[in-house]
Design an enzyme around this catalytic site. Structure first.
Site, mmCIF file in Angstrom:
data_model
loop_
_atom_site.group_PDB
_atom_site.id
_atom_site.type_symbol
_atom_site.label_atom_id
_atom_site.label_comp_id
_atom_site.label_asym_id
_atom_site.label_seq_id
_atom_site.Cartn_x
_atom_site.Cartn_y
_atom_site.Cartn_z
ATOM 1 N N ASP A 1 47.192 75.615 59.740
ATOM 2 C CA ASP A 1 45.915 75.053 59.302
ATOM 3 C C ASP A 1 45.797 73.591 59.743
ATOM 4 O O ASP A 1 46.799 72.945 60.091
ATOM 5 C CB ASP A 1 45.854 75.140 57.764
ATOM 6 C CG ASP A 1 44.440 75.295 57.237
ATOM 7 O OD1 ASP A 1 43.496 74.981 57.970
ATOM 8 O OD2 ASP A 1 44.294 75.713 56.070
ATOM 9 N N ASP B 1 35.817 79.926 56.838
ATOM 10 C CA ASP B 1 36.138 80.317 55.464
ATOM 11 C C ASP B 1 35.012 81.151 54.870
ATOM 12 O O ASP B 1 35.185 81.774 53.826
ATOM 13 C CB ASP B 1 36.356 79.076 54.592
ATOM 14 C CG ASP B 1 37.742 78.481 54.797
ATOM 15 O OD1 ASP B 1 38.599 79.164 55.395
ATOM 16 O OD2 ASP B 1 37.972 77.336 54.361
HETATM 17 C C1 DGJ Z 1 41.579 76.190 54.700
HETATM 18 C C2 DGJ Z 1 41.646 77.553 55.295
HETATM 19 O O1 DGJ Z 1 40.522 77.806 56.082
HETATM 20 C C3 DGJ Z 1 41.784 78.585 54.166
HETATM 21 O O2 DGJ Z 1 41.799 79.873 54.710
HETATM 22 C C4 DGJ Z 1 43.026 78.305 53.380
HETATM 23 O O3 DGJ Z 1 44.153 78.537 54.166
HETATM 24 C C5 DGJ Z 1 43.000 76.881 52.866
HETATM 25 N N1 DGJ Z 1 42.757 75.937 53.917
HETATM 26 C C6 DGJ Z 1 44.288 76.540 52.188
HETATM 27 O O4 DGJ Z 1 44.327 75.255 51.794
#
Ligand code: DGJ
Length: 731
Positions: A471, A543
């Site tokens: 991430d 997301d």
């Molecule tokens: C952002 C990501 O897009 C999510 O899927 C998740 O992994 C969160 N970060 C976790 O903090």
């Protein structure tokens, strides 16, 4: 008599010089670009279009155009310089080591070679007659896929550093009547929203200045269409992206004659680069595909190219998974997780992915305000460590994967306390946080070691760890590097050095762990570029997993990325049926982010069957050709189809995209594409919800001809909002 004599001399001279003009073709199966030197040795673009049958006629092309001097520039210059008499947007702008701001590049030589990855690489050397300064233009052309990657290398042999103020990767030139640009962007959870507009006189710029997570607001993906809006099955389009994981800038300049100059490269914003004598500055590649038959063919070609030549393990397999992020967020312990392992097993997916929240002790990672940077298992949540979880998952018959965000740090962390000099921040100014965190300074080799070490430790200590989600949530604020300062390197190098540092780390990761699949994630879809895809097997588009939004978003991503790299998870973001959610996610790499043991009995039966179905057709979705059949932006539903190479199997996804009573989704049949007209096929509906019957007669045999000319009505209605059809050849 004297006048005739003079005229003869002039004609003779021009004939002699003309004979010395050099023509450089950059060709693929469907496209030809001709570059040609002018009488004074400048290099210009004289043609971009369908291939000419006779090479002998290349020389005649330029004679038909009066494109050159309009008193302020040569609009069709192949790499436009600044500081002399050119006054249009330059591709390169420098301050020579003596402070002079002019640059004039003339053609010196060119060569072409075939590369080991089936491309023809043309290299063109340009030099300045006054200053020791050289630019090499590179055109790497994959003939069958009609994909070109273009970049430059810049160097000089002057006594002192030369300042590069602008250093584009490409300076393309297109002639045509009118041009439309489709660009994509928005914000968190709204990534990749399209905007198509006619280019008008002046410059349309698209850029990012976010540093990391650079594509959050503006995507580097673009579609340029010639002579009208982009169409799926006809018309000339150029479609692509800059393969660079940081700030980029595109300038589409419509010149006074209505032609388009397209300059693409690293964003010069706050990035003046001090180039030392003998140092080589290589710009990132602009990857683009050209089609004269619309965006459908362009995307299919780009997808094949990506799978064959760019994405790590692009033709391989991927792991379906259950992710705990939306199921638990930060609130979990070993018991909760092992219960989810059982869910993963029950659903029939390959892997369990443990997301954020598993680490840090002094400042436990129980929310997004603390712990980032302290990559030790949190003893309270995971007293037996990651190794235990890997073992437990293995006992359950599934693989185990883990989330990391190694480029970042919370100020509330031991890492920050111990290594504040590793953090990108202005020492004299208040810190500014994005999701309560800061970015580590990857220009610093020690930080590179640290970031590599996070991955190395996890994978070395847990050789069965089967997947990583990488991430990157924060943008770069207060861009300042203590390391660059210490080394006497200008702060304006920070974005470039950061990005090179990231690539260094990824090189090291892949050298040691060449196979483990890694998902590129950036607080949703803040990253997604063809440079990082050399190291990553897939990416997280957003997301936002609302399936209706995903129909549009995945549609837009599909112009640029094959399904095999597009991770799509079923979550509880929406009240739409589980079937709709699963069907939409089945169009990419399928995953789940739900508590499966809380599903209703029928939902669970459905989900298990759908996962089995997915395993049976995933090969077609991942490796087949994609056809966008019905555009949800123009209709009340979307239809997309994947066909295998032998044209013996296909899967067709149909989703209602307008939930109003007056929608007209089921009025006409959907014409299929990519099948063999002479073959016979049966159609079967998959993912039928328990208790419902499919209206499709699975025994009926259709010709490919019929399916592509008349088609099948998927009967998408308000009561049947998504329909997945499997097409199978019958002998
Ligand atoms: C952002 C990501 O897009 C999510 O899927 C998740 O992994 C969160 N970060 C976790 O903090």
């Amino acid at each position: 008599m004297r006048r005739i004599y003079l005229l003869t001399i002039v004609l003779l001279l021009s004939a002699v010089v003309y004979a010395q003009e050099t023509i450089i073709p950059i060709s693929t199966n469907n496209n030809l670009m001709l570059l040609q030197t002018s009488r004074d040795g400048r290099l210009n673009t004289v043609y971009f279009g369908e291939p000419l049958v006779n090479e002998s006629e290349y020389a005649a092309v330029a004679r038909g155009y009066n494109l050159s001097d309009n008193n302020s520039a040569i609009n069709n210059a192949t790499y436009t310089t600044a500081g002399t008499w050119n006054l249009v947007e330059p591709a390169i702008e420098v301050i020579q080591s003596d402070g002079n701001t002019s640059l004039e590049l003339k053609y010196v030589s060119h060569s072409a070679e075939t590369t080991s990855d089936n491309a023809v690489l043309t290299t063109i050397v340009l030099e300045d007659a006054q200053y020791e300064f050289q630019v090499k233009l590179f055109y790497k052309a994959w003939t069958n896929e009609n994909v070109i990657e273009q970049w430059t290398e810049i160097k000089h042999n002057q006594k002192d550093a030369v300042t590069l103020k602008k250093f584009a990767s490409t300076n393309l030139f297109f002639t045509g009547n009118e041009f439309y640009l489709t660009s994509f962007g928005n914000e968190w959870a709204k990534e990749m929203q399209r905007n198509e507009e006619k280019l008008t006189r002046g410059i349309k710029s698209i850029d990012s200045k976010l540093g990391t997570r650079a594509h959050l607001l503006q995507s580097p993906n673009f579609i340029l269409s010639f002579d009208g809006k982009a169409a799926e099955n006809n018309g000339t389009v150029v479609l692509g992206q800059l393969a660079w994981s940081s700030n980029f800038r595109y300038d589409f300049e419509v010149d006074p004659q209505g032609n388009v100059r397209f300059i693409a490269g690293i964003n010069p914003f706050a990035s003046e680069y001090e180039l030392q004598p003998g140092e080589l500055f290589k710009t990132p590649g602009l990857v683009y595909v050209v089609s004269h038959k619309g965006t459908g063919e362009a995307s299919r070609n780009l997808h094949s190219w990506a799978r064959d030549y760019r994405v790590l393990d692009g033709n391989g397999e991927r792991l379906t998974l259950l992710n705990n992020w939306e199921a638990t967020y930060f609130d979990f312990d070993e018991d909760k997780l092992t219960a989810l392992f059982k869910d993963a097993k029950e659903l029939g997916v390959d892997l369990f992915l443990l997301d954020d929240g598993w680490f840090a002790n002094k400042y436990p990672r129980n929310g997004d305000t603390a712990g980032l940077g302290d990559w030790q298992e949190n003893k309270k949540k995971l007293p037996h460590g990651i190794g235990y979880l890997v073992e437990e998952a293995t006992k359950e018959g599934i693989k185990f994967g883990i989330w990391i965000e190694p480029e970042m740090v919370n100020p509330k962390s031991e890492l920050y306390e111990n290594h504040i000099d590793w953090v990108i921040r202005q020492p004299e100014r208040p810190e500014k946080y994005f999701r309560n965190q800061l970015v580590l300074d990857l220009s610093n080799p020690e930080v590179q070691d640290f970031v590599f070490g996070v991955v190395d430790k996890l994978l070395s200590e847990n050789p069965d760890l089967a997947f990583i989600k990488w991430d990157c949530n924060s943008v770069i604020y207060n861009a300042h590097s203590a390391y660059l300062e210490k080394e006497g390197i200008p702060q304006t190098h920070i974005y470039i050095e950061y990005t090179k540092g990231l690539y260094n780390v990824m090189e090291r990761v892949r050298e040691k762990f060449p196979k483990v699949p890694i998902m590129m994630c950036s607080g949703g879809g803040g990253r997604g570029d063809y440079e990082l895809f050399k190291y990553f097997t897939e990416f997280w588009p957003s997301d936002d997993t609302d399936p209706l939004e995903r129909v549009f978003m995945q549609w837009n991503y599909s112009y640029f990325f094959p399904s095999i790299v597009t991770d799509c998870h079923v979550t509880d973001w929406s009240d739409l049926s589980l079937k709709y959610r699963v069907d939409v996610s089945s169009m990419g790499k399928l995953g789940f982010d739900i508590v499966a043991h809380e599903l209703s009995e029928n939902d669970l039966i459905f989900a298990k069957q759908a996962v089995q179905n997915y395993h049976s057709f995933k090969d077609v979705v991942w490796h087949g050709d994609q056809y966008r059949l019905v555009n949800p932006y123009e209709n009340d539903f979307a239809s997309l189809m994947y066909v295998n190479e032998e044209k013996s199997r296909a899967v067709v996804f149909n989703y209602l995209s307008n939930f109003r009573y007056m929608q007209t989704a089921s009025v006409l049949p959907v014409k299929f594409a990519g099948l063999d007209p002479t073959k016979k096929y049966t159609i079967k509906e998959l993912n039928v919800y328990p208790g419902r019957r499919s209206w499709i007669d699975a025994e009926k045999v259709y010709s490919g001809d019929f399916l592509m000319k008349v088609g099948i009505n998927p009967h998408i209605t308000l009561r049947s909002t998504s329909v997945v059809l499997e097409v199978n050849e019958v002998e």
